[in-house]
Write a protein that holds these residues in place. Structure first.
Motif, PDB file in Angstrom:
ATOM      1  N   LEU A 214       0.842  -1.191   0.000  1.00 17.51           N
ATOM      2  CA  LEU A 214       0.000   0.000   0.000  1.00 17.51           C
ATOM      3  C   LEU A 214       0.878   1.242   0.000  1.00 17.51           C
ATOM      4  N   PHE A 215       0.235   2.397  -0.219  1.00 12.22           N
ATOM      5  CA  PHE A 215       0.922   3.674  -0.126  1.00 12.22           C
ATOM      6  C   PHE A 215       0.623   4.336   1.222  1.00 12.22           C
ATOM      7  N   THR A 216       1.581   5.073   1.732  1.00 11.07           N
ATOM      8  CA  THR A 216       1.299   5.978   2.826  1.00 11.07           C
ATOM      9  C   THR A 216       0.750   7.279   2.245  1.00 11.07           C
ATOM     10  N   HIS A 217      -0.069   7.980   3.031  1.00  9.41           N
ATOM     11  CA  HIS A 217      -0.739   9.168   2.505  1.00  9.41           C
ATOM     12  C   HIS A 217       0.245  10.261   2.126  1.00  9.41           C
ATOM     13  N   GLY A 218       1.195  10.565   2.997  1.00  6.40           N
ATOM     14  CA  GLY A 218       2.104  11.668   2.729  1.00  6.40           C
ATOM     15  C   GLY A 218       3.448  11.438   3.378  1.00  6.40           C
ATOM     16  N   MET A 219       4.361  12.355   3.090  1.00  4.06           N
ATOM     17  CA  MET A 219       5.700  12.241   3.642  1.00  4.06           C
ATOM     18  C   MET A 219       6.331  13.624   3.732  1.00  4.06           C
ATOM     19  N   HIS A 220       6.933  13.907   4.898  1.00  6.74           N
ATOM     20  CA  HIS A 220       7.734  15.113   5.058  1.00  6.74           C
ATOM     21  C   HIS A 220       9.118  14.783   4.529  1.00  6.74           C
ATOM     22  N   MET A 221       9.443  15.270   3.353  1.00  3.22           N
ATOM     23  CA  MET A 221      10.635  14.805   2.669  1.00  3.22           C
ATOM     24  C   MET A 221      11.925  15.389   3.239  1.00  3.22           C
ATOM     25  N   SER A 222      11.818  16.335   4.164  1.00  2.65           N
ATOM     26  CA  SER A 222      13.018  16.801   4.858  1.00  2.65           C
ATOM     27  C   SER A 222      13.467  15.803   5.923  1.00  2.65           C
ATOM     28  N   ASP A 223      12.551  14.906   6.306  1.00  8.07           N
ATOM     29  CA  ASP A 223      12.861  13.917   7.351  1.00  8.07           C
ATOM     30  C   ASP A 223      12.083  12.636   7.077  1.00  8.07           C
ATOM     31  N   PRO A 224      12.333  11.981   5.953  1.00  4.73           N
ATOM     32  CA  PRO A 224      11.487  10.862   5.530  1.00  4.73           C
ATOM     33  C   PRO A 224      11.621   9.605   6.375  1.00  4.73           C
ATOM     34  N   GLU A 225      12.689   9.437   7.109  1.00  3.38           N
ATOM     35  CA  GLU A 225      12.920   8.194   7.838  1.00  3.38           C
ATOM     36  C   GLU A 225      12.221   8.135   9.193  1.00  3.38           C
ATOM     37  N   ASN A 226      11.867   9.279   9.741  1.00  7.89           N
ATOM     38  CA  ASN A 226      11.377   9.311  11.123  1.00  7.89           C
ATOM     39  C   ASN A 226       9.903   9.664  11.207  1.00  7.89           C
ATOM     40  N   GLN A 227       9.106   9.025  10.364  1.00  3.61           N
ATOM     41  CA  GLN A 227       7.676   9.341  10.349  1.00  3.61           C
ATOM     42  C   GLN A 227       6.841   8.072  10.333  1.00  3.61           C
ATOM     43  N   PRO A 228       5.685   8.107  10.982  1.00  2.00           N
ATOM     44  CA  PRO A 228       4.754   6.979  10.866  1.00  2.00           C
ATOM     45  C   PRO A 228       4.126   6.970   9.471  1.00  2.00           C
ATOM     46  N   ARG A 229       3.576   5.823   9.105  1.00  2.00           N
ATOM     47  CA  ARG A 229       2.927   5.669   7.804  1.00  2.00           C
ATOM     48  C   ARG A 229       1.444   5.399   8.006  1.00  2.00           C
ATOM     49  N   TYR A 230       0.601   6.148   7.280  1.00  4.21           N
ATOM     50  CA  TYR A 230      -0.845   5.996   7.391  1.00  4.21           C
ATOM     51  C   TYR A 230      -1.413   5.686   6.016  1.00  4.21           C
ATOM     52  N   CYS A 231      -1.997   4.508   5.864  1.00  2.35           N
ATOM     53  CA  CYS A 231      -2.496   4.047   4.557  1.00  2.35           C
ATOM     54  C   CYS A 231      -3.955   4.445   4.387  1.00  2.35           C
ATOM     55  N   TRP A 232      -4.166   5.739   4.193  1.00  2.00           N
ATOM     56  CA  TRP A 232      -5.519   6.275   4.019  1.00  2.00           C
ATOM     57  C   TRP A 232      -6.090   5.808   2.685  1.00  2.00           C
ATOM     58  N   GLY A 233      -7.345   5.363   2.728  1.00  2.00           N
ATOM     59  CA  GLY A 233      -7.965   4.782   1.546  1.00  2.00           C
ATOM     60  C   GLY A 233      -8.035   5.718   0.365  1.00  2.00           C
ATOM     61  N   ARG A 234      -8.546   6.942   0.561  1.00  2.00           N
ATOM     62  CA  ARG A 234      -8.750   7.814  -0.603  1.00  2.00           C
ATOM     63  C   ARG A 234      -7.426   8.242  -1.215  1.00  2.00           C
ATOM     64  N   ALA A 235      -6.383   8.395  -0.397  1.00  2.00           N
ATOM     65  CA  ALA A 235      -5.082   8.734  -0.978  1.00  2.00           C
ATOM     66  C   ALA A 235      -4.621   7.631  -1.919  1.00  2.00           C
ATOM     67  N   ASN A 236      -4.731   6.359  -1.495  1.00  2.00           N
ATOM     68  CA  ASN A 236      -4.411   5.245  -2.379  1.00  2.00           C
ATOM     69  C   ASN A 236      -5.315   5.267  -3.608  1.00  2.00           C
ATOM     70  N   GLY A 237      -6.563   5.656  -3.417  1.00  2.00           N
ATOM     71  CA  GLY A 237      -7.486   5.747  -4.537  1.00  2.00           C
ATOM     72  C   GLY A 237      -7.107   6.819  -5.538  1.00  2.00           C
ATOM     73  N   TRP A 238      -6.583   7.954  -5.039  1.00  2.00           N
ATOM     74  CA  TRP A 238      -6.122   8.991  -5.971  1.00  2.00           C
ATOM     75  C   TRP A 238      -5.027   8.439  -6.876  1.00  2.00           C
ATOM     76  N   TYR A 239      -4.103   7.677  -6.296  1.00  2.00           N
ATOM     77  CA  TYR A 239      -3.039   7.105  -7.126  1.00  2.00           C
ATOM     78  C   TYR A 239      -3.629   6.104  -8.120  1.00  2.00           C
ATOM     79  N   ALA A 240      -4.583   5.296  -7.666  1.00  3.10           N
ATOM     80  CA  ALA A 240      -5.208   4.313  -8.555  1.00  3.10           C
ATOM     81  C   ALA A 240      -5.831   4.996  -9.773  1.00  3.10           C
ATOM     82  N   MET A 241      -6.599   6.048  -9.534  1.00  2.86           N
ATOM     83  CA  MET A 241      -7.247   6.749 -10.644  1.00  2.86           C
ATOM     84  C   MET A 241      -6.227   7.480 -11.503  1.00  2.86           C
TER      85      MET A 241
END
Length: 404
Positions: A214-241
């Protein structure tokens, strides 16, 4: 002949068309086209705001429904909207030149992907179908904004500067690449198509979680390693579409096509694996105690149905996912054309509780994806390369002579 469970009943084109017609009739009554002073009228429900990205998805859905059903009445609302925008274009220029911020500002001064990407995609799709007024001035401005002016990460990925200074939102895999891909198709200019394909690859590289599929919804790219991942449905759906829209618009000989198809096959396995027993998907895809949500379920149904229809996904493996997804979505459409069970607008957040507690209601974000899902199901059912065996409920692929 054995009786199939309701989830596996093969919907008819007539049944799907009836659902789409109900949604269209409701939208005709609820989506206004009027400026009241300096404010855009949002209608009695205060949700169908013109010049908003959810309305852009609705317009794409209505255009798709017109094509799938053969009923040009589905084009009526997008045509009226686009003509309204064209009629007020001079006013928008005058207001902007005066230094004021008018309700039609996005037409002449887009300031974000949300303000132009989804609507611009629908406008180009209308141009390609020879539907409605010529919106070329706006299309050109919006495509150039996405291609040259929107903030990007150092590697070129479309990004935002909120809530962090380098914020990557999976939502933007639909707000940016499709308008670029459709612009490439409209103009024949490879720079747009190349940028669209590259964006889908970059979002996949940055936000896909191989361990979950799955995809995580977002990422703070200044600190990508130290963040939780949230697999929000609609965000994954945006990528699908976004992915299947880009694939559909790319030239057949585009050098990145095979790579994007492979990405679709990879991510579709993940989405199919998280479909619930109801046929719908959860608000947080990997959290079965989160509620079943309509918009992402429609987005996955649309993308998987198109993938099967075009031959990008194995019909035997994925067509049942689309059929059961659509059958579940039908339960969220009432006789008046309201679509229920949709998560309201949601930002990129930093905790699970936020996503869990976003209200679920009759929200604007559900309508466009459901229209697209139903339209694509009609295309799938009419695909001469597929057949449905009602004796077993299996969906089989006939030999394909060529990819559609």
């Amino acid at each position: 002949m054995p009786v199939l469970e309701p989830a596996y009943q093969i919907p008819s084109v007539a049944e799907i068309t009836t659902s789409l017609e109900r949604i269209r009739a409701y939208l005709e009554s609820a989506a206004p086209l009027r400026i009241a002073g300096s404010v855009m009228d949002t209608g009695p429900d205060h949700k169908f705001a013109p010049l908003s990205y959810p309305m852009g998805v609705i317009d794409s859905g209505l255009l798709a429904a017109a094509k799938a059903t053969g009923d040009a009445h589905f084009n009526d609302l997008p045509v009226r909207q686009f003509q309204f925008y064209r009629d007020h274009l001079a006013q928008a220029h005058a207001t902007e030149d005066s230094g004021e911020r008018g309700p039609m500002r996005n037409l002449v001064h887009p300031t974000s992907l949300d303000s132009c990407g989804a609507i611009g995609t629908a406008m180009i799709q209308a141009r390609l179908a020879d539907v409605g007024p010529d919106m070329n001035e706006v299309i050109q401005r919006w495509a150039e904004y996405v291609h040259h002016q929107q903030y990007r990460l150092p590697d070129g990925t479309l990004a935002r500067q909120r809530p962090f200074d380098q914020s990557l939102w999976l939502d933007d895999s639909y707000m940016g690449p499709p308008i670029l891909a459709e612009m490439g198709k409209l103009t024949g200019h490879a720079e747009y198509s190349d940028d669209a394909a590259r964006q889908m690859e970059l979002f996949y590289a940055h936000l896909f979680l191989p361990n979950l599929g799955l995809f995580t919804h977002g990422m703070h790219m200044s600190d990508p390693e130290n963040q939780p991942r949230y697999c929000w449905g609609r965000a994954n759906g945006w990528y699908a579409m976004g992915l299947v829209t880009v694939l559909d618009a790319l030239p057949e000989n585009h050098p990145e096509r095979a790579k994007l198809v492979k990405i679709l096959q990879t991510v579709a396995r993940g989405w199919a694996s998280y479909q619930s027993g109801s046929g719908l998907w959860h608000q947080l895809l990997d959290q079965p105690d989160s509620y079943l949500e309509t918009s992402c379920s429609a987005m996955f149904t649309f993308a998987i149905a198109r993938g099967v229809d075009r031959g990008w996904l194995d019909a035997k493996l994925f067509a049942p996912v689309a059929v059961t997804g659509w059958n579940a979505l039908q339960t969220r459409i009432d006789d008046q054309g309201h679509v229920s069970g949709t998560c309201i607008g949601t930002t990129y957040a930093a905790d699970y509780v936020y996503y869990y507690r976003r209200p679920m209601t009759d929200d604007v974000h559900g309508y466009g994806p459901v229209l697209l899902a139903g339209s694509e199901m009609i295309e799938l059912l009419r695909n001469p390369h597929l057949r449905i065996d009602l004796r077993t409920g299996a969906i089989m692929a006939n030999a394909r002579t060529a990819e559609r």
